[in-house]
Motif scaffolding. Sequence first.
Motif, PDB file in Angstrom:
ATOM      1  N   GLU A   1     -51.376  16.846 -14.686  1.00  0.00           N
ATOM      2  CA  GLU A   1     -50.975  16.314 -13.387  1.00  0.00           C
ATOM      3  C   GLU A   1     -51.048  17.402 -12.336  1.00  0.00           C
ATOM      4  O   GLU A   1     -50.468  18.473 -12.497  1.00  0.00           O
ATOM      5  CB  GLU A   1     -49.550  15.758 -13.442  1.00  0.00           C
ATOM      6  N   MET A   2     -51.797  17.121 -11.280  1.00  0.00           N
ATOM      7  CA  MET A   2     -51.823  18.011 -10.121  1.00  0.00           C
ATOM      8  C   MET A   2     -50.721  17.531  -9.181  1.00  0.00           C
ATOM      9  O   MET A   2     -50.664  16.362  -8.839  1.00  0.00           O
ATOM     10  CB  MET A   2     -53.171  17.959  -9.404  1.00  0.00           C
ATOM     11  N   VAL A   3     -49.843  18.449  -8.789  1.00  0.00           N
ATOM     12  CA  VAL A   3     -48.739  18.101  -7.903  1.00  0.00           C
ATOM     13  C   VAL A   3     -49.051  18.643  -6.517  1.00  0.00           C
ATOM     14  O   VAL A   3     -49.246  19.844  -6.338  1.00  0.00           O
ATOM     15  CB  VAL A   3     -47.406  18.685  -8.426  1.00  0.00           C
ATOM     16  N   LEU A   4     -49.125  17.741  -5.538  1.00  0.00           N
ATOM     17  CA  LEU A   4     -49.359  18.112  -4.148  1.00  0.00           C
ATOM     18  C   LEU A   4     -48.016  18.089  -3.423  1.00  0.00           C
ATOM     19  O   LEU A   4     -47.364  17.050  -3.356  1.00  0.00           O
ATOM     20  CB  LEU A   4     -50.331  17.128  -3.483  1.00  0.00           C
ATOM     21  N   ASN A   5     -47.577  19.230  -2.916  1.00  0.00           N
ATOM     22  CA  ASN A   5     -46.317  19.317  -2.196  1.00  0.00           C
ATOM     23  C   ASN A   5     -46.567  19.093  -0.712  1.00  0.00           C
ATOM     24  O   ASN A   5     -47.254  19.880  -0.061  1.00  0.00           O
ATOM     25  CB  ASN A   5     -45.668  20.680  -2.441  1.00  0.00           C
ATOM     26  N   LEU A   6     -45.997  18.010  -0.188  1.00  0.00           N
ATOM     27  CA  LEU A   6     -46.209  17.584   1.188  1.00  0.00           C
ATOM     28  C   LEU A   6     -44.926  17.740   1.993  1.00  0.00           C
ATOM     29  O   LEU A   6     -43.892  18.147   1.459  1.00  0.00           O
ATOM     30  CB  LEU A   6     -46.667  16.123   1.217  1.00  0.00           C
ATOM     31  N   LYS A   7     -44.992  17.387   3.280  1.00  0.00           N
ATOM     32  CA  LYS A   7     -43.806  17.412   4.141  1.00  0.00           C
ATOM     33  C   LYS A   7     -42.712  16.516   3.599  1.00  0.00           C
ATOM     34  O   LYS A   7     -41.548  16.884   3.564  1.00  0.00           O
ATOM     35  CB  LYS A   7     -44.169  16.898   5.540  1.00  0.00           C
ATOM     36  N   ASN A   8     -43.087  15.308   3.205  1.00  0.00           N
ATOM     37  CA  ASN A   8     -42.112  14.285   2.820  1.00  0.00           C
ATOM     38  C   ASN A   8     -41.924  14.166   1.317  1.00  0.00           C
ATOM     39  O   ASN A   8     -41.640  13.096   0.828  1.00  0.00           O
ATOM     40  CB  ASN A   8     -42.559  12.922   3.376  1.00  0.00           C
ATOM     41  N   GLY A   9     -42.127  15.211   0.571  1.00  0.00           N
ATOM     42  CA  GLY A   9     -41.960  15.151  -0.876  1.00  0.00           C
ATOM     43  C   GLY A   9     -43.195  15.654  -1.586  1.00  0.00           C
ATOM     44  O   GLY A   9     -43.910  16.508  -1.084  1.00  0.00           O
TER      45      GLY A   9
ATOM     46  N   CYS B   1     -49.981  23.263  -3.848  1.00  0.00           N
ATOM     47  CA  CYS B   1     -50.359  22.390  -4.957  1.00  0.00           C
ATOM     48  C   CYS B   1     -50.262  23.184  -6.251  1.00  0.00           C
ATOM     49  O   CYS B   1     -50.376  24.407  -6.244  1.00  0.00           O
ATOM     50  CB  CYS B   1     -51.757  21.811  -4.753  1.00  0.00           C
ATOM     51  N   GLU B   2     -50.050  22.469  -7.360  1.00  0.00           N
ATOM     52  CA  GLU B   2     -49.906  23.118  -8.661  1.00  0.00           C
ATOM     53  C   GLU B   2     -50.603  22.300  -9.738  1.00  0.00           C
ATOM     54  O   GLU B   2     -50.671  21.080  -9.644  1.00  0.00           O
ATOM     55  CB  GLU B   2     -48.437  23.289  -9.066  1.00  0.00           C
ATOM     56  N   LEU B   3     -51.094  23.012 -10.738  1.00  0.00           N
ATOM     57  CA  LEU B   3     -51.709  22.370 -11.896  1.00  0.00           C
ATOM     58  C   LEU B   3     -51.631  23.328 -13.074  1.00  0.00           C
ATOM     59  O   LEU B   3     -52.021  24.496 -12.942  1.00  0.00           O
ATOM     60  CB  LEU B   3     -53.162  21.996 -11.613  1.00  0.00           C
ATOM     61  N   HIS B   4     -51.129  22.851 -14.205  1.00  0.00           N
ATOM     62  CA  HIS B   4     -51.008  23.654 -15.433  1.00  0.00           C
ATOM     63  C   HIS B   4     -50.302  24.985 -15.182  1.00  0.00           C
ATOM     64  O   HIS B   4     -50.712  26.032 -15.688  1.00  0.00           O
ATOM     65  CB  HIS B   4     -52.379  23.915 -16.071  1.00  0.00           C
ATOM     66  N   GLY B   5     -49.254  24.989 -14.373  1.00  0.00           N
ATOM     67  CA  GLY B   5     -48.478  26.199 -14.128  1.00  0.00           C
ATOM     68  C   GLY B   5     -49.034  27.118 -13.061  1.00  0.00           C
ATOM     69  O   GLY B   5     -48.364  28.040 -12.631  1.00  0.00           O
ATOM     70  N   ALA B   6     -50.256  26.904 -12.604  1.00  0.00           N
ATOM     71  CA  ALA B   6     -50.838  27.712 -11.520  1.00  0.00           C
ATOM     72  C   ALA B   6     -50.612  26.987 -10.206  1.00  0.00           C
ATOM     73  O   ALA B   6     -50.705  25.767 -10.134  1.00  0.00           O
ATOM     74  CB  ALA B   6     -52.329  27.927 -11.759  1.00  0.00           C
TER      75      ALA B   6
END
Length: 128
Positions: free
Chosen positions: A33-41, A72-77
């Motif tokens: 899972e790639m996590v995209l950190n945005l303004k609203n969450g 953004c993050e993926l696999h700990g990076a």
Amino acid sequence: MSPLLPEGWMGKAPDSLGPDVCLAAGFRPQVGEMVLNLKNGSVALNTSSAALSRIQNKYFFAGFTNETMFSCELHGASSDNDNIDRCADLHPEKAKLNFYLLQMNSVRVVFTKALAFNTILTIRAVLF
């Protein structure tokens, strides 16, 4: 990564420019899972559709969002927008200095070869 604006650009607001992109390159395994950190969450994107590179046998995935992305993050990076400012660390005056040093070394090589060749011709002329 946010879209780059031309110098002196006076157009639309940065939020209306188009999608921000987070590119993950050279990772393995494909599923994650790639996590995209945005303004609203944050938004989680599944990487099961990541493309496989034939050269490296690793995966590439681009996560898009129409909102401003902070990191953004993926696999700990992880990566954030602060990385964009790394170009400010470049010093073009050092490149100019390196070019001058390269020219000086080239001139030294030419003069050394000319001196050696002239010495050989002089010794040959004296002995024969």
